[in-house]
Design an enzyme around this catalytic site. Structure first.
Site, PDB file in Angstrom:
ATOM      1  CG  HIS A 233      35.798 -53.213   6.699  1.00 18.16           C
ATOM      2  ND1 HIS A 233      35.959 -52.867   8.015  1.00 18.16           N
ATOM      3  CD2 HIS A 233      37.017 -53.539   6.238  1.00 18.16           C
ATOM      4  CE1 HIS A 233      37.217 -53.009   8.331  1.00 18.16           C
ATOM      5  NE2 HIS A 233      37.883 -53.421   7.275  1.00 18.16           N
TER       6      HIS A 233
ATOM      7  CB  CYS B  80      27.874 -37.410  11.853  1.00 17.48           C
ATOM      8  SG  CYS B  80      26.632 -38.547  12.447  1.00 17.48           S
TER       9      CYS B  80
END
Lengths: 572, 86
Positions: free
Chosen positions: A195, A496
């Site tokens: 994160h 991606c």
């Protein structure tokens, strides 16, 4: 005098490329306060009959402090702080704490138990209420600190550009950062695709994770954080500081080139940006400098769903998709259908209590239990296409077999969508890329999950970060196999994941035959620069060298050796 | 004791920002304002935690009671408004 024994250079795992110099500000851990701590004021224990007043005063102090910080902040930070201040001032908390004290609990235990009752209730309720749990925990830790006379935990007020150091940063901590003053983020825990790292990447901040010993640095110590070389240097000398200044200047120079993504000899490759909301789309589409992009290669639609207790209605989804498509004004937008599960649980779509959620019902597999979610999303996307006159490229995540790809393609086309693809992030899909590509118009490789599954290594497990290295030859093999299938069938194969944001890896990917790279906006200039200074043939030689290497370090070194010498300073 | 029955106007119900505004208004009232689902026991509306713990959704009817009629009206107005829209 002997030299200090502490090492001057700490090693970590770098995220991003930049280097900065600045003073350390430590994010304080909640203090370990024993339940029966004697509360002391002005050097004497507080008498029993005054304990209630002392505890209630602590709630007020915390609320006033948070309100004052909210008043000095703006935007979402001010909102988060204001909401937390209101919770600290909540009469129900005060009443409950008072009752616990009257019942004989010592002050610290009374505070914990009063706030804890609400934490339990809100956690059990889930959804929007569960989101307040972080705020409640923050109030609890702050009030306990005040009662015990300890410094407040959490992110301190920043007054000058600083290097923020923490054991680990919770999402709430990141939200509470005053970004005007954050030079870099350094954590002892966390992984390169966790994160904190992803947020830092989006913000364009250099970040180091896995830096053992970082939390023992004194506040105010000047450090040099070098994300590209994965190091933190304590009290750097003038020469090192000057080198950083020079590098920063050279990086600025990169940002003047706005030509479309292509190799030195003009072989094109789409440079795209990853987005999560229509607001991200507007920001990216508006960039008119080196960050200019050919569209979005990954629109993560689950961001729309994260706050919701129930699936958002078609109309709300359509509105957001329309805004994102409109922002790019006809440029390519690749939309990924809902990717819930594993590290992205959703209140309404995730199976609770899965033993191994990364290998469970996530991504496209959610359709097995909630088929309506996909139907609604495809309907909303088709309506957005109709409204804007732009056909989105639509892809499903976590596809493992050609049959799944065929099923998704049939559903998407039936909904009226013309460009249909799937993600390649399960090794099985990479190995059968040709059979999968026969069913769809394009594929996009999610290198983070592909590495996690190929290397059997949890993305969130920081201490296994070396296995998740994007240069692991086995992962490169899977990317190469997928690219080869695309070249053979003449269909686009994009990347991606984080790999696309690494300029060196971008050269390898181009050499392998990848047709588009999607990354965070801040990563575009360096990738564009790298590609513009090497020919397709050079890229192909780098790809071959990386695939021939025996390990991740060797693969990267082999590519560095083939760099155009004039680019080595910036890219190596 | 004055009472008002109001339909919740905010699209997210009494959560987040709407709950915050309603609780702040209730704290301003001269006398306690209680809020409840119709027919249930009321809780202190100035407590955002109690307010949210009711889990009241958009379009639900709630009953507000207080001895401060002017304060009560202010709270009722906010509960009825769509606070997510602004």
């Amino acid at each position: 005098m002997t030299a200090p024994v502490s090492p001057r250079v700490l090693a970590g795992v770098g995220v991003g490329r930049r280097a900065v110099v600045g003073p350390v500000v430590q994010v304080r851990e909640p203090v370990e306060v024993p339940e029966d701590t004697v509360v002391v004021r002005d050097g004497v224990p507080v008498p029993e009959e005054e304990l209630a007043d002392t505890v209630l005063a602590a709630f007020r102090t915390v609320s006033a402090d948070l309100s004052a910080r909210a008043a000095r902040s703006s935007g979402s930070l001010a909102e988060v702080l204001g909401a937390t201040a209101q919770i600290a001032a909540d009469p129900a908390l005060a009443a409950r704490a008072k009752r616990e004290l009257a019942g004989g609990k010592p002050p610290v235990a009374a505070v914990r138990s009063a706030v804890g009752a609400f934490i339990d209730m809100f956690t059990a309720a889930g959804g929007l209420m569960a989101e307040r749990v972080t705020d409640l925990a923050s109030v609890r830790d702050r009030v306990v600190a005040v009662v015990a006379g300890q410094p407040a935990p959490g992110v301190p007020d920043l007054h000058e550009p600083s290097v923020v150091v923490a054991r680990d940063l919770a999402p709430a901590d990141t939200a509470a950062l005053d970004l005007r003053y954050v030079l870099a983020i350094v954590t002892e825990l966390g992984g390169p695709t966790g994160h904190t790292a992803i947020i830092a990447g989006q913000l364009g901040l250099p970040c180091l994770v896995q830096v053992t010993g970082a939390t023992s640095l004194e506040d105010g110590t000047r450090v040099l954080v070098d994300a590209r070389h994965s190091t933190l240097e304590v009290s750097p000398d003038d020469a090192a500081v000057e080198a950083v200044a020079k590098r920063t200047e050279a990086e600025r120079a990169l940002e003047e080139d706005t030509a479309p993504g292509a190799t030195k000899d003009g072989d094109p490759i789409d440079l795209l940006v990853n987005i999560g909301t229509a607001a991200d789309a507007e920001r990216a589409a508006a960039a008119d400098d080196a960050r200019t992009v050919a569209g979005s290669g990954l629109f993560r639609t689950e961001v729309l769903f994260l706050d919701a207790q129930t699936a958002p209605p078609v109309a709300a989804q359509q509105k957001e998709y329309t805004a994102a498509l409109a922002a790019f004004g006809g440029r390519k937008v690749v939309v990924r259908t809902l990717d819930a599960g594993a590290d992205k649980p959703l209140a309404f779509a995730t199976l609770p209590g899965e033993e191994n959620p990364a290998l469970g019902v996530r991504g496209y597999r959610i359709g097995r239990i909630h088929p309506q979610l996909m139907v609604d999303q495809l309907t909303a996307l088709a309506a957005a296409a109709e409204a804007t006159g732009t056909q989105p490229w639509v892809m499903a995540p976590m596809i493992a077999t050609p049959a799944e790809a065929a099923e998704f393609a049939a559903d998407a086309r039936a909904a009226g969508l013309a460009k249909v693809g799937v993600m390649v992030e399960v090794p099985a899909a990479a190995l059968r890329a040709k059979e999968i590509l026969e069913q769809v118009d394009f594929v996009s490789i999610g290198t983070n999950d592909l590495a996690q599954y190929a290397m059997a290594t949890d993305r969130l497990k920081g201490d296994l970060a070396d296995l998740l290295d994007r240069w692991q030859p086995a992962v490169l093999d899977l990317v190469a196999a997928t690219a080869r299938a695309g070249t053979e069938l003449g269909k686009p194969v994009g990347v991606c994941g984080e790999s696309a944001a690494d300029p060196l890896m971008a050269l390898v990917l181009k050499g392998l035959g990848i047709t588009s790279l999607s990354m965070s906006l801040g990563a575009v200039p360096a990738v564009r620069f790298a590609l513009r200074h090497h020919t397709l043939e050079q890229c192909q030689a780098m790809a071959a060298a990386a695939l021939a290497a025996t390990g991740p370090t060797q693969a990267r070194d082999a590519v560095v050796a083939l760099l155009d010498p004039t680019t080595r300073d910036l890219l190596a | 004791m004055a009472a008002r029955t109001v339909t919740v106007g905010s699209s997210s119900g009494l959560h987040a920002r709407p709950a915050s505004l309603v609780a702040a208004a209730a704290a301003e009232a001269a006398e306690p304002v209680l809020i409840a689902r119709v027919g249930e026991e009321g809780v202190d509306a100035s407590s955002i935690l109690m307010l949210m713990s009711l889990g009241i959704g958009a379009g639900e009817e709630v009953e507000l009671t207080s001895d401060d009629e002017a304060g009560l009206d202010k709270v009722a107005e906010l509960v009825a408004a769509d606070l997510d829209a602004s």
